[in-house]
Scaffold this motif. Structure first.
Motif, PDB file in Angstrom:
ATOM      1  N   ALA A 471      66.885  45.941  59.435  1.00 56.47           N
ATOM      2  CA  ALA A 471      66.577  45.081  58.332  1.00 56.47           C
ATOM      3  C   ALA A 471      66.438  43.540  58.685  1.00 56.47           C
ATOM      4  O   ALA A 471      65.330  42.755  58.028  1.00 56.47           O
ATOM      5  N   ASN A 472      67.363  43.118  59.362  1.00 56.18           N
ATOM      6  CA  ASN A 472      67.208  41.897  59.727  1.00 56.18           C
ATOM      7  C   ASN A 472      65.986  41.588  60.571  1.00 56.18           C
ATOM      8  O   ASN A 472      65.224  40.657  60.375  1.00 56.18           O
ATOM      9  N   ALA A 473      65.793  42.350  61.681  1.00 56.69           N
ATOM     10  CA  ALA A 473      64.686  42.328  62.415  1.00 56.69           C
ATOM     11  C   ALA A 473      63.269  42.205  61.449  1.00 56.69           C
ATOM     12  O   ALA A 473      62.492  41.214  61.750  1.00 56.69           O
ATOM     13  N   LEU A 474      63.281  43.169  60.409  1.00 57.23           N
ATOM     14  CA  LEU A 474      62.060  43.164  59.599  1.00 57.23           C
ATOM     15  C   LEU A 474      62.050  41.763  58.824  1.00 57.23           C
ATOM     16  O   LEU A 474      60.933  41.113  58.599  1.00 57.23           O
ATOM     17  N   GLU A 475      63.155  41.397  58.292  1.00 53.14           N
ATOM     18  CA  GLU A 475      63.337  40.018  57.752  1.00 53.14           C
ATOM     19  C   GLU A 475      62.842  38.844  58.518  1.00 53.14           C
ATOM     20  O   GLU A 475      61.825  38.198  58.026  1.00 53.14           O
ATOM     21  N   ASP A 476      63.355  38.931  59.842  1.00 55.70           N
ATOM     22  CA  ASP A 476      62.769  37.833  60.649  1.00 55.70           C
ATOM     23  C   ASP A 476      61.294  37.743  60.803  1.00 55.70           C
ATOM     24  O   ASP A 476      60.578  36.975  60.760  1.00 55.70           O
ATOM     25  N   GLU A 477      60.750  39.079  61.053  1.00 56.55           N
ATOM     26  CA  GLU A 477      59.250  39.143  61.109  1.00 56.55           C
ATOM     27  C   GLU A 477      58.614  38.718  60.249  1.00 56.55           C
ATOM     28  O   GLU A 477      57.487  37.861  60.240  1.00 56.55           O
ATOM     29  N   LYS A 478      59.103  39.122  59.014  1.00 56.67           N
ATOM     30  CA  LYS A 478      58.292  38.833  57.735  1.00 56.67           C
ATOM     31  C   LYS A 478      58.169  37.159  57.778  1.00 56.67           C
ATOM     32  O   LYS A 478      57.445  36.553  57.360  1.00 56.67           O
ATOM     33  N   GLN A 479      59.589  36.631  57.725  1.00 50.82           N
ATOM     34  CA  GLN A 479      59.633  35.308  57.959  1.00 50.82           C
ATOM     35  C   GLN A 479      58.517  34.534  58.732  1.00 50.82           C
ATOM     36  O   GLN A 479      57.781  33.461  58.351  1.00 50.82           O
ATOM     37  N   ARG A 480      58.704  35.003  59.973  1.00 54.25           N
ATOM     38  CA  ARG A 480      57.783  34.383  61.101  1.00 54.25           C
ATOM     39  C   ARG A 480      56.330  34.430  60.723  1.00 54.25           C
ATOM     40  O   ARG A 480      55.514  33.483  60.686  1.00 54.25           O
ATOM     41  N   TYR A 481      55.964  35.687  60.197  1.00 56.06           N
ATOM     42  CA  TYR A 481      54.418  35.848  59.659  1.00 56.06           C
ATOM     43  C   TYR A 481      54.206  34.805  58.722  1.00 56.06           C
ATOM     44  O   TYR A 481      53.097  34.360  58.537  1.00 56.06           O
ATOM     45  N   GLN A 482      55.211  35.010  57.666  1.00 55.32           N
ATOM     46  CA  GLN A 482      54.895  34.030  56.608  1.00 55.32           C
ATOM     47  C   GLN A 482      54.726  32.658  56.973  1.00 55.32           C
ATOM     48  O   GLN A 482      53.859  31.831  56.413  1.00 55.32           O
ATOM     49  N   ASN A 483      55.541  32.119  57.828  1.00 53.61           N
ATOM     50  CA  ASN A 483      55.524  30.557  58.423  1.00 53.61           C
ATOM     51  C   ASN A 483      54.215  30.679  59.035  1.00 53.61           C
ATOM     52  O   ASN A 483      53.438  29.481  58.622  1.00 53.61           O
ATOM     53  N   ASP A 484      53.840  31.398  59.932  1.00 54.73           N
ATOM     54  CA  ASP A 484      52.650  31.219  60.701  1.00 54.73           C
ATOM     55  C   ASP A 484      51.396  31.257  59.703  1.00 54.73           C
ATOM     56  O   ASP A 484      50.674  30.352  59.540  1.00 54.73           O
ATOM     57  N   TYR A 485      51.492  32.042  58.549  1.00 53.87           N
ATOM     58  CA  TYR A 485      50.392  32.077  57.582  1.00 53.87           C
ATOM     59  C   TYR A 485      50.279  30.658  56.812  1.00 53.87           C
ATOM     60  O   TYR A 485      49.296  30.237  56.668  1.00 53.87           O
ATOM     61  N   MET A 486      51.459  30.391  56.450  1.00 54.16           N
ATOM     62  CA  MET A 486      51.511  28.959  55.603  1.00 54.16           C
ATOM     63  C   MET A 486      51.017  27.866  56.604  1.00 54.16           C
ATOM     64  O   MET A 486      50.151  27.001  55.976  1.00 54.16           O
ATOM     65  N   GLU A 487      51.474  27.870  57.783  1.00 55.94           N
ATOM     66  CA  GLU A 487      51.033  26.815  58.659  1.00 55.94           C
ATOM     67  C   GLU A 487      49.488  26.862  58.762  1.00 55.94           C
ATOM     68  O   GLU A 487      48.827  25.778  58.929  1.00 55.94           O
ATOM     69  N   SER A 488      48.843  28.126  58.917  1.00 53.31           N
ATOM     70  CA  SER A 488      47.390  28.255  59.128  1.00 53.31           C
ATOM     71  C   SER A 488      46.761  27.620  57.925  1.00 53.31           C
ATOM     72  O   SER A 488      45.840  27.099  58.097  1.00 53.31           O
ATOM     73  N   ILE A 489      47.186  28.103  56.875  1.00 52.72           N
ATOM     74  CA  ILE A 489      46.460  27.459  55.380  1.00 52.72           C
ATOM     75  C   ILE A 489      46.424  26.140  55.406  1.00 52.72           C
ATOM     76  O   ILE A 489      45.512  25.411  54.891  1.00 52.72           O
ATOM     77  N   LYS A 490      47.772  25.429  55.794  1.00 47.06           N
ATOM     78  CA  LYS A 490      47.775  24.089  55.812  1.00 47.06           C
ATOM     79  C   LYS A 490      47.011  23.411  56.687  1.00 47.06           C
ATOM     80  O   LYS A 490      46.206  22.754  55.968  1.00 47.06           O
ATOM     81  N   LYS A 491      46.791  24.081  57.802  1.00 47.52           N
ATOM     82  CA  LYS A 491      46.068  23.441  58.825  1.00 47.52           C
ATOM     83  C   LYS A 491      44.405  23.442  58.128  1.00 47.52           C
ATOM     84  O   LYS A 491      43.699  22.686  58.226  1.00 47.52           O
ATOM     85  N   LEU A 492      44.072  24.726  57.464  1.00 50.99           N
ATOM     86  CA  LEU A 492      42.736  24.970  57.105  1.00 50.99           C
ATOM     87  C   LEU A 492      42.575  23.762  55.990  1.00 50.99           C
ATOM     88  O   LEU A 492      41.469  23.184  55.926  1.00 50.99           O
ATOM     89  N   GLU A 493      43.542  23.707  55.232  1.00 49.92           N
ATOM     90  CA  GLU A 493      43.366  22.609  54.134  1.00 49.92           C
ATOM     91  C   GLU A 493      43.104  21.529  54.564  1.00 49.92           C
ATOM     92  O   GLU A 493      42.368  20.512  54.197  1.00 49.92           O
ATOM     93  N   GLU A 494      44.165  20.968  55.492  1.00 46.15           N
ATOM     94  CA  GLU A 494      43.787  19.839  56.124  1.00 46.15           C
ATOM     95  C   GLU A 494      42.477  19.609  56.653  1.00 46.15           C
ATOM     96  O   GLU A 494      41.833  18.524  56.283  1.00 46.15           O
ATOM     97  N   ASN A 495      41.976  20.513  57.546  1.00 43.36           N
ATOM     98  CA  ASN A 495      40.780  20.284  57.888  1.00 43.36           C
ATOM     99  C   ASN A 495      39.619  20.164  56.945  1.00 43.36           C
ATOM    100  O   ASN A 495      38.637  19.533  57.074  1.00 43.36           O
ATOM    101  N   TRP A 496      39.950  21.078  55.978  1.00 40.96           N
ATOM    102  CA  TRP A 496      38.968  21.119  54.902  1.00 40.96           C
ATOM    103  C   TRP A 496      38.779  19.597  54.106  1.00 40.96           C
ATOM    104  O   TRP A 496      37.855  19.085  54.177  1.00 40.96           O
ATOM    105  N   SER A 497      40.048  19.074  54.059  1.00 37.91           N
ATOM    106  CA  SER A 497      39.906  17.903  53.232  1.00 37.91           C
ATOM    107  C   SER A 497      39.534  16.724  54.080  1.00 37.91           C
ATOM    108  O   SER A 497      38.726  15.805  53.810  1.00 37.91           O
ATOM    109  N   LYS A 498      39.783  16.972  55.351  1.00 36.68           N
ATOM    110  CA  LYS A 498      39.227  15.811  56.636  1.00 36.68           C
ATOM    111  C   LYS A 498      37.691  16.124  56.301  1.00 36.68           C
ATOM    112  O   LYS A 498      37.107  14.936  56.552  1.00 36.68           O
ATOM    113  N   ASN A 499      37.151  17.248  56.379  1.00 44.35           N
ATOM    114  CA  ASN A 499      35.784  17.471  56.479  1.00 44.35           C
ATOM    115  C   ASN A 499      34.959  16.856  55.253  1.00 44.35           C
ATOM    116  O   ASN A 499      34.349  16.256  55.243  1.00 44.35           O
TER     117      ASN A 499
END
Ligand code: ADP
Ligand code: MG
Length: 918
Positions: A471-499
């Motif tokens: 369960a812990n490992a699953l939770e960790d993985e999910k968290q990491r995944y979400q974080n990565d995802y959020m970060e990517s979105i953030k980056k995309l948004e930043e790029n987009w607004s920059k553009n």
């Protein structure tokens, strides 16, 4: 006793405890070290040990200890046709207990002697089994380079030749020891390098004849003074290369033996047949080296000569052991008669000397013992099989054969086992064993339950641990995944607004310029957008990669979970297995409980039988014991006074009416001894019935019986009369009459002269009854009653001892009553007459009937403070302490306890020695 090691005498001596003195065998250089462990000391209990003299080569280590005593097996021949008919009504005179390695020799209807042997072979023992236990270890020793002897001793016709020499040509199962030994030897040796040679001889009247060459009839025995080796240079030596030629040789020898005996007019049962097998084996140098190197330097290895290992097997079919008629009734002169069995008796003497570790073994006394000198004792192995027949008609010969076998066993083993049918102590022992088993079973069950619990808990822990880890490992993985995802979105948004910003700024700049070429303008704005797209693509790829990694991780975790599940399943099956074991245990327990119940009921039945027997004994003053032993009863039931030829025996009561008591009593004084014996038996039988007793006494029967003790020498009359007196002595009035007529004196002198335990039992029974009369105490003692009782213990028979103990207990009981009533002072008369030391000595006897009376006697004596000092001095106090703790009967136990705690003398002594008897 000489202990000079290395002398011939020591070399030949048998017995484990002297093994350290034994010199190394001459063949020791050929011993493989491996044999030290491979053939280590065989236990006595192992059948293979017989003849192994304790295991072949362990002696090579010097003091590894070769228990070199003669191993003795007894073999019983089945009843033959004649015996089946002639002895049909009689039981065999021996009873074998092969599992206990015991033989019981019936002495008479109520007594047997028990002997122990290394092996007990019943009439059902196969020839193969006999070979394996008696001969095989000896043969193995010979192959290892030791000398060995196998002998058969016994009366003619008991199976010596059958055991040793049977060829088994018609039935292979019949093959005897000689044939089987050669088979084993041939199977083991290699004919290229090894050799087997055989001589076959007959020894008759101190002359050695060659059975392979009858003309050669006076062969000399030669002893090498240095090595002690015995050889017969004059005897024919035949090389054996296959089994068939050996069988032919044995057959030839047998034919020549028959012919020689016919010529000499002797019987083969009077001669000894001796087969000598010499085995010579060459060991490959490598073998020899490994056996001897023991850390020798490599240098010497290649220089070692090949090793030759020589062993000699001697098989002796001895002459019949039956005593030869000294008068020479078979046509021999006295001189001949003497020399015919000279070798056999010399063999007996040597065996005795070896068994007793005597410093001198008279090997030189006969040809046979000279021949056997190097095959006997020392490192050689010797097996003796004594053969007996079942017929009670030959009990004398059978007994002497058994005694020969017993003497041949080591002295320590010569204990003649005394055995009594003490069912109570047997069942007590069984009960104790059972209790131990039950306890052990309970302990094991508890251990099982604990183990199951432990494993269950462990499995649960493991599972929950695995689950939480997952369960812990699953939770960790999910968290990491979400974080990565959020970060990517953030980056995309930043790029987009920059553009966006960039685009707006460009547009602005474009508006300011005005009139610029739209197309070129348009081309310029597309380039950064493409860049944008490719970056997005990259990002997407990265996303896909990390998604894949996450999926892999999930799969891995899933696998882990599966594994954990598997562990759980196997944990469950372990639990199942343990459950099953538990079930088995429970079943076992139930079975044991069933057995306990059976044993309990057997015990109860035994106790009832024992009680009944005891009651009979007590009620009828030991004359009328029940059970098959009592031939006396049956004799009493066959009165043949007036018409001995009368086949229809009238019952005693009818006889009583017909003949009249007076007449019967008058026959007690008849001239004819036979008539007297019959009469006394009838009177005894009548006296056994309480209803007749008064009449017998009134008619003067008691007086007549007492007179018989005085006036006859005949022990049968003494025995029967004493039995009748014992019966009459049940009654208080009769007890006084017996005393008044000098009964104690008469019974005492009967006891002093009697040999037969049954007579003593009855006299002791009579006195024991008198001992229970309060009024007669002083008189009984002053007339020597107690002394007579104590005198009878010399016989040692448990039935007699039980009566003596009963008398002592009766007497002690009267005394303790008297001292409680204040009519007795001073020490017990029993103690004054020296009974206490016997009591103490026998207090721990295994025989229940004796012990119970002794325990009671001790308790009664202890009631009287006047005895306490003496009881402390003689050690009786410790028996009381023991009784108070261990006695199986609760009432006696508490009586002992009470007496101990109520005597100041005992209490002081116990306190002094700090013995606690709560
Ligand atoms: P011994 O050599 O002692 O005089 P034998 O070996 O000649 O006695 O035996 C006498 C007879 O009894 C022979 O007929 C033999 O076959 C038979 N016999 C001996 N022992 C057994 C046995 N264990 N089983 C069957 N028959 C036996
Ligand atoms: Mg024979």
């Amino acid at each position: 006793m000489s202990t000079t090691s290395g002398t011939g005498a020591v070399n030949y001596r048998n017995g484990t405890h002297r093994s350290s003195l034994r010199t190394q065998p001459s063949t020791s250089s050929a011993h493989k070290p491996s044999s030290l462990k491979s053939k280590s000391l065989l236990r006595k209990s192992s059948p293979a040990a017989l003849g192994g003299a304790g295991g072949s080569k362990s002696g090579s280590g010097g003091d590894a200890g070769v228990p070199g005593r003669v191993r003795v097996a007894v073999r019983l021949r089945p009843r033959n046709g004649e015996e089946m008919i002639a002895d049909a009504d009689f039981a065999d005179c021996v009873e074998l207990q092969p599992e206990l390695k015991r033989l019981k020799l019936r002495k008479n209807n109520w007594d047997t002697d028990t002997f122990e042997f290394d092996e007990v072979l019943t009439e059902y023992a196969s020839q193969k089994r006999v070979y394996e236990v008696v001969a095989k270890p000896v043969v193995e020793g010979v192959l290892d380079g030791y000398n060995g002897t196998i002998m058969a001793y016994g009366q003619t016709g008991t199976g010596k030749t059958y055991t040793l020499g049977q060829l088994g040509e018609e039935d292979v199962a019949d093959r005897g020891i000689m044939v089987r030994a050669m088979e084993d030897i041939l199977a083991e040796v290699s004919l290229e390098t090894d050799s087997i040679s055989v001589s076959y001889l007959q020894l008759y009247m101190e002359t050695v004849q060659d059975l392979l060459d009858p003309s050669n009839d006076n062969i000399a025995i030669v002893e090498d003074p240095k090595s002690g080796d015995v050889s017969l240079p004059g005897a024919t030596l035949v090389e054996i290369r296959d089994q068939q030629s050996f069988l032919e040789l044995l057959q030839l020898g047998e034919d020549h033996r028959f012919a020689a005996n016919t010529k000499l007019n002797t019987e083969s049962s009077r001669s000894h047949a001796i087969l000598m097998v010499n085995v010579r084996r060459s060991l490959k140098p490598r073998d020899g080296l490994s056996s001897e190197s023991n850390g020798n330097s490599h240098m010497t290895k290649s220089l070692k000569p090949p090793v030759v290992r020589k062993g000699k097997l001697v098989v002796v079919d001895l002459a019949g052991s039956e005593r030869i008629n000294k008068s020479g009734s078979e046509g021999h002169t006295l001189e001949e008669a003497k020399s015919i069995n000279l070798s056999l008796s010399a063999l007996g003497k040597c065996i005795n000397a070896l068994a007793e570790n005597s410093s001198h073994v008279p090997f030189r006394d006969s040809k046979l013992t000279r021949l056997l000198r190097d095959s006997f004792g020392g490192t050689a192995r010797t097996s003796l099989v004594i053969t007996i027949g079942p017929s009670p008609r030959h009990r004398g010969e059978t007994t002497s054969t058994i005694m020969f076998g017993q003497r041949a066993m080591k002295v320590e083993n010569m204990v003649k086992l005394k055995e009594e049918f003490d069912y109570k102590s047997l069942s007590r022992r069984l009960e104790i064993q059972l209790d131990n088993l039950i306890e052990e079973n309970e302990r094991q069950q508890k251990a099982f339950v604990d183990e199951i619990e432990r494993i269950t808990v462990e499995a649960h822990n493991q599972i929950s641990e695995a689950e939480s880890r997952y369960a812990n490992a699953l939770e960790d993985e999910k968290q990491r995944y979400q974080n990565d995802y959020m970060e990517s979105i953030k980056k995309l948004e930043e790029n987009w607004s920059k553009n966006q910003k960039k685009l707006a700024a460009e547009r602005l700049a474009l508006g300011e310029k005005n009139g610029l070429d739209i197309t070129s303008n348009g081309n310029r704005s597309i380039a950064p957008a493409l860049e944008e797209v490719s970056e997005l693509k990259k990002l997407l790829q990265k996303e896909a990669q990390s998604k894949m990694a996450a999926e892999e991780e999930v799969n891995r975790l899933k696998q882990q979970l599966n594994e954990f599940k598997k562990v759980e399943v196997s944990g469950n099956s372990e639990i199942m297995r343990l459950h099953k074991m538990l079930e088995n245990e429970t079943q076992q327990k139930e079975k044991l409980e069933g057995e306990i119940a059976t044993l309990h009921s057997q015990l109860l039945q035994l106790s009832l039988t024992a009680d009944e027997t005891r009651r009979n004994l007590e009620q009828h003053g030991s004359e009328k014991t029940s059970g098959p032993r009592d031939s006396l009863m049956s004799q009493l039931r066959l009165p043949q006074i007036q018409d001995p030829g009368n086949a229809e025996k009238p019952p005693v009561a009818r006889l009583f009416e017909q003949v009249g008591l007076q007449k019967i009593l008058s026959l007690l004084e008849a001239e004819d001894a036979d008539v007297r014996i019959h009469a006394v038996k009838v009177v005894a039988n009548l006296a056994a019935e309480e209803a007749n007793q008064q009449q017998i006494v009134e008619a003067g029967g008691l007086t007549s019986l007492l007179m018989l003790l005085k006036n006859t020498e005949d022990e049968t009359i003494h025995r029967v009369a004493a039995g009748a007196i014992a019966n009459l002595a049940m009654n208080e009035t009769n007890q006084e009459l017996i005393m008044d007529q000098g009964g104690i004196g008469l019974l005492s002198s009967t006891a002093a002269n009697a040999e037969d335990p049954q007579t003593l039992r009855m006299v002791a029974g009579a006195i024991a009854n008198l001992c229970g009369n309060d009024k007669l105490q002083t008189k009984l003692r002053s007339e020597g009653g107690i002394a007579a009782l104590l005198g009878m213990v010399r016989c040692g028979h448990p039935d007699v001892l039980a009566q003596v103990a009963r008398g002592i207990a009766n007497f002690a009981k009267c005394e303790s009553r008297a001292s409680n009533q204040g009519t007795k002072r001073g020490k017990s008369l029993l103690i004054e007459d020296g009974a206490l030391s016997w009591i103490v000595q026998n207090a721990k006897t295994e025989t229940a009937a004796i012990r119970r009376h002794i325990e009671l006697a001790l308790c009664h004596l202890a009631q009287h403070e006047g005895n306490a000092k003496e009881m402390v001095k003689e050690g009786a106090i410790w028996e009381l302490v023991r009784i108070s703790r261990d006695c199986s009967r609760e009432d006696i136990r508490s009586l002992a306890h009470r007496t101990l705690t109520s005597s100041p003398t005992f209490l002081t002594e116990l306190r002094r020695l700090r013995v606690d008897i709560r």
